[in-house]
Design a protein around this motif. Structure first.
Motif, short mmCIF file in Angstrom:
data_model
loop_
_atom_site.label_atom_id
_atom_site.label_comp_id
_atom_site.label_asym_id
_atom_site.label_seq_id
_atom_site.Cartn_x
_atom_site.Cartn_y
_atom_site.Cartn_z
N SER A 246 0.91 -1.23 -0.08
CA SER A 246 0.13 0.06 0.08
C SER A 246 0.72 1.15 -0.10
O SER A 246 1.78 1.27 0.71
CB SER A 246 -0.88 0.23 1.44
OG SER A 246 -1.76 -0.96 1.22
N PHE A 247 0.52 2.29 -0.75
CA PHE A 247 1.09 3.51 -0.93
C PHE A 247 0.28 4.53 -1.39
O PHE A 247 -0.82 4.19 -2.11
CB PHE A 247 2.67 3.20 -1.77
CG PHE A 247 2.45 3.02 -2.98
CD1 PHE A 247 2.60 3.66 -3.96
CD2 PHE A 247 2.33 1.66 -3.26
CE1 PHE A 247 2.21 3.32 -5.24
CE2 PHE A 247 1.95 1.26 -4.71
CZ PHE A 247 2.26 2.09 -5.79
N THR A 248 0.84 5.77 -1.36
CA THR A 248 0.24 7.01 -2.15
C THR A 248 0.95 7.60 -3.01
O THR A 248 1.96 7.89 -2.65
CB THR A 248 -0.29 7.84 -0.94
OG1 THR A 248 -1.12 6.99 -0.01
CG2 THR A 248 -1.06 9.08 -1.44
N ALA A 249 0.36 8.20 -4.09
CA ALA A 249 1.13 8.82 -5.18
C ALA A 249 0.18 10.16 -5.14
O ALA A 249 -0.95 10.27 -5.34
CB ALA A 249 0.88 8.32 -6.44
N TYR A 250 1.05 11.39 -4.81
CA TYR A 250 0.27 12.47 -5.05
C TYR A 250 0.31 13.24 -6.12
O TYR A 250 1.51 13.33 -6.77
CB TYR A 250 0.89 13.40 -3.62
CG TYR A 250 0.66 12.94 -2.13
CD1 TYR A 250 -0.41 13.19 -1.61
CD2 TYR A 250 1.58 12.07 -1.60
CE1 TYR A 250 -0.69 12.85 -0.21
CE2 TYR A 250 1.30 11.40 -0.48
CZ TYR A 250 0.16 11.68 0.28
OH TYR A 250 -0.17 11.06 1.26
N GLY A 251 -0.63 14.07 -6.44
CA GLY A 251 -0.61 14.65 -7.78
C GLY A 251 -2.01 14.73 -8.21
O GLY A 251 -2.97 13.80 -7.84
N ILE A 252 -2.38 15.46 -9.31
CA ILE A 252 -3.46 15.36 -10.00
C ILE A 252 -3.71 14.01 -10.57
O ILE A 252 -3.03 14.02 -11.87
CB ILE A 252 -3.84 16.73 -10.63
CG1 ILE A 252 -3.84 17.72 -9.90
CG2 ILE A 252 -5.14 16.52 -11.31
CD1 ILE A 252 -3.85 19.08 -10.38
N ASN B 129 -8.52 16.66 -0.83
CA ASN B 129 -7.40 17.29 -0.86
C ASN B 129 -6.27 16.94 -0.03
O ASN B 129 -6.68 16.86 1.32
CB ASN B 129 -7.81 18.86 -0.56
CG ASN B 129 -6.72 19.91 -0.80
OD1 ASN B 129 -5.77 19.65 -1.49
ND2 ASN B 129 -6.99 21.10 -0.38
N PRO B 130 -4.96 16.84 -0.28
CA PRO B 130 -4.44 16.99 -1.58
C PRO B 130 -5.09 15.89 -2.69
O PRO B 130 -5.39 14.87 -2.30
CB PRO B 130 -3.05 16.80 -1.08
CG PRO B 130 -2.94 15.91 -0.04
CD PRO B 130 -4.12 16.15 0.71
N PRO B 131 -4.87 16.19 -3.82
CA PRO B 131 -5.19 15.46 -5.05
C PRO B 131 -4.25 14.08 -4.83
O PRO B 131 -3.00 14.39 -4.73
CB PRO B 131 -5.32 16.03 -6.16
CG PRO B 131 -4.40 17.16 -6.02
CD PRO B 131 -4.38 17.61 -4.34
N ARG B 132 -4.80 12.89 -5.12
CA ARG B 132 -3.70 11.87 -5.02
C ARG B 132 -4.57 10.53 -5.48
O ARG B 132 -5.73 10.54 -5.59
CB ARG B 132 -3.42 11.61 -3.43
CG ARG B 132 -4.61 11.33 -2.53
CD ARG B 132 -4.19 11.35 -1.29
NE ARG B 132 -5.05 10.97 -0.31
CZ ARG B 132 -6.10 12.06 -0.01
NH1 ARG B 132 -6.24 13.09 -0.29
NH2 ARG B 132 -7.15 11.25 0.98
N VAL B 133 -3.72 9.30 -5.42
CA VAL B 133 -4.18 8.07 -5.70
C VAL B 133 -3.65 7.13 -4.45
O VAL B 133 -2.43 7.24 -4.34
CB VAL B 133 -4.09 7.47 -6.87
CG1 VAL B 133 -2.61 7.35 -7.41
CG2 VAL B 133 -4.90 6.06 -6.92
N GLU B 134 -4.45 6.50 -3.91
CA GLU B 134 -4.01 5.52 -2.83
C GLU B 134 -4.24 4.16 -3.44
O GLU B 134 -5.16 3.83 -3.87
CB GLU B 134 -4.83 5.59 -1.28
CG GLU B 134 -4.66 7.08 -0.74
CD GLU B 134 -5.51 7.16 0.32
OE1 GLU B 134 -6.67 6.37 0.56
OE2 GLU B 134 -5.40 8.35 0.99
N ILE B 135 -3.06 3.39 -3.23
CA ILE B 135 -2.92 2.22 -4.21
C ILE B 135 -2.67 0.97 -3.00
O ILE B 135 -1.93 1.15 -2.38
CB ILE B 135 -1.88 2.39 -5.02
CG1 ILE B 135 -1.99 3.44 -6.06
CG2 ILE B 135 -1.80 0.86 -5.82
CD1 ILE B 135 -0.86 3.83 -7.01
#
Length: 134
Positions: free
Chosen positions: A6-12, A123-129
Motif C-alpha cells: 500500500s502506498f500513495t502517489a500525490y498529484g492530480i 485534498n490533496p489530490p492523490r491516488v491511494e494504491i
C-alpha cells in the motif's frame, strides 16, 4: 506478500484516454491524447519504487484497489454534488495507474484479475494504491 503493498502517489490523477496514431518515416507511432499522462505515470512509478516486492516484481494474479481523490471546484458545494460524478471517468483513471505500475510492482497489468477503483473529492489530490496477490 500477505498484507499486500500500500502506498500513495500525490498529484492530480490523470486519465488514460484515447491514443493518436501517425506515421513517421514509415513507422507507426502511437501516443496518448493526454499530455499530462506521462508525468503522472512517472509520479506513480516513483511512489511505487519504494514499495517494490522484495522478491522481485509480481508475476502471478493480483487484486488492486485504487482510491482517487480529486479537488472539488470552489464553485461546487458538497451539498450540490457530494460525489465526484463528472469527468475524468473512473475506468480511464484506473488504466493510467495500472499502466504506471507495470514493471515496477508487477510484470504486466494483464495479471490484474480483481480491480476496485473509487473516486471522490479530496485534498490533496492523490491516488491511494493497494496491490495484493489474488
Amino acid at each position: 506478500m500477505t498484507g499486500g503493498i500500500s502506498f500513495t502517489a500525490y498529484g492530480i490523477p490523470q486519465p488514460k484516454g484515447s491514443t493518436k496514431a501517425f506515421v513517421v518515416k514509415g513507422r507507426a507511432i502511437t501516443t496518448s491524447d493526454n499530455t499530462k499522462l506521462k508525468p503522472w505515470h512517472e509520479v506513480v512509478a516513483y511512489a511505487a519504487q519504494a514499495h517494490r516486492p522484495k522478491g522481485g516484481i509480481i508475476r502471478g494474479a493480483v487484486a488492486v484497489e485504487l482510491s482517487f481523490y480529486l479537488l472539488r471546484p470552489k464553485s461546487v458545494s458538497e451539498k450540490k454534488r457530494p460525489h465526484h460524478t463528472v469527468k475524468p471517468d473512473i475506468d480511464k483513471l484506473a488504466r493510467g495507474v495500472l499502466d504506471a505500475l507495470k514493471g515496477v510492482i508487477y510484470s504486466d497489468d494483464s495479471i490484474v484479475v480483481d480491480l476496485h477503483p473509487r473516486k471522490a473529492y479530496g485534498n490533496p489530490p492523490r491516488v491511494e494504491i493497494t496491490v495484493r496477490e489474488a
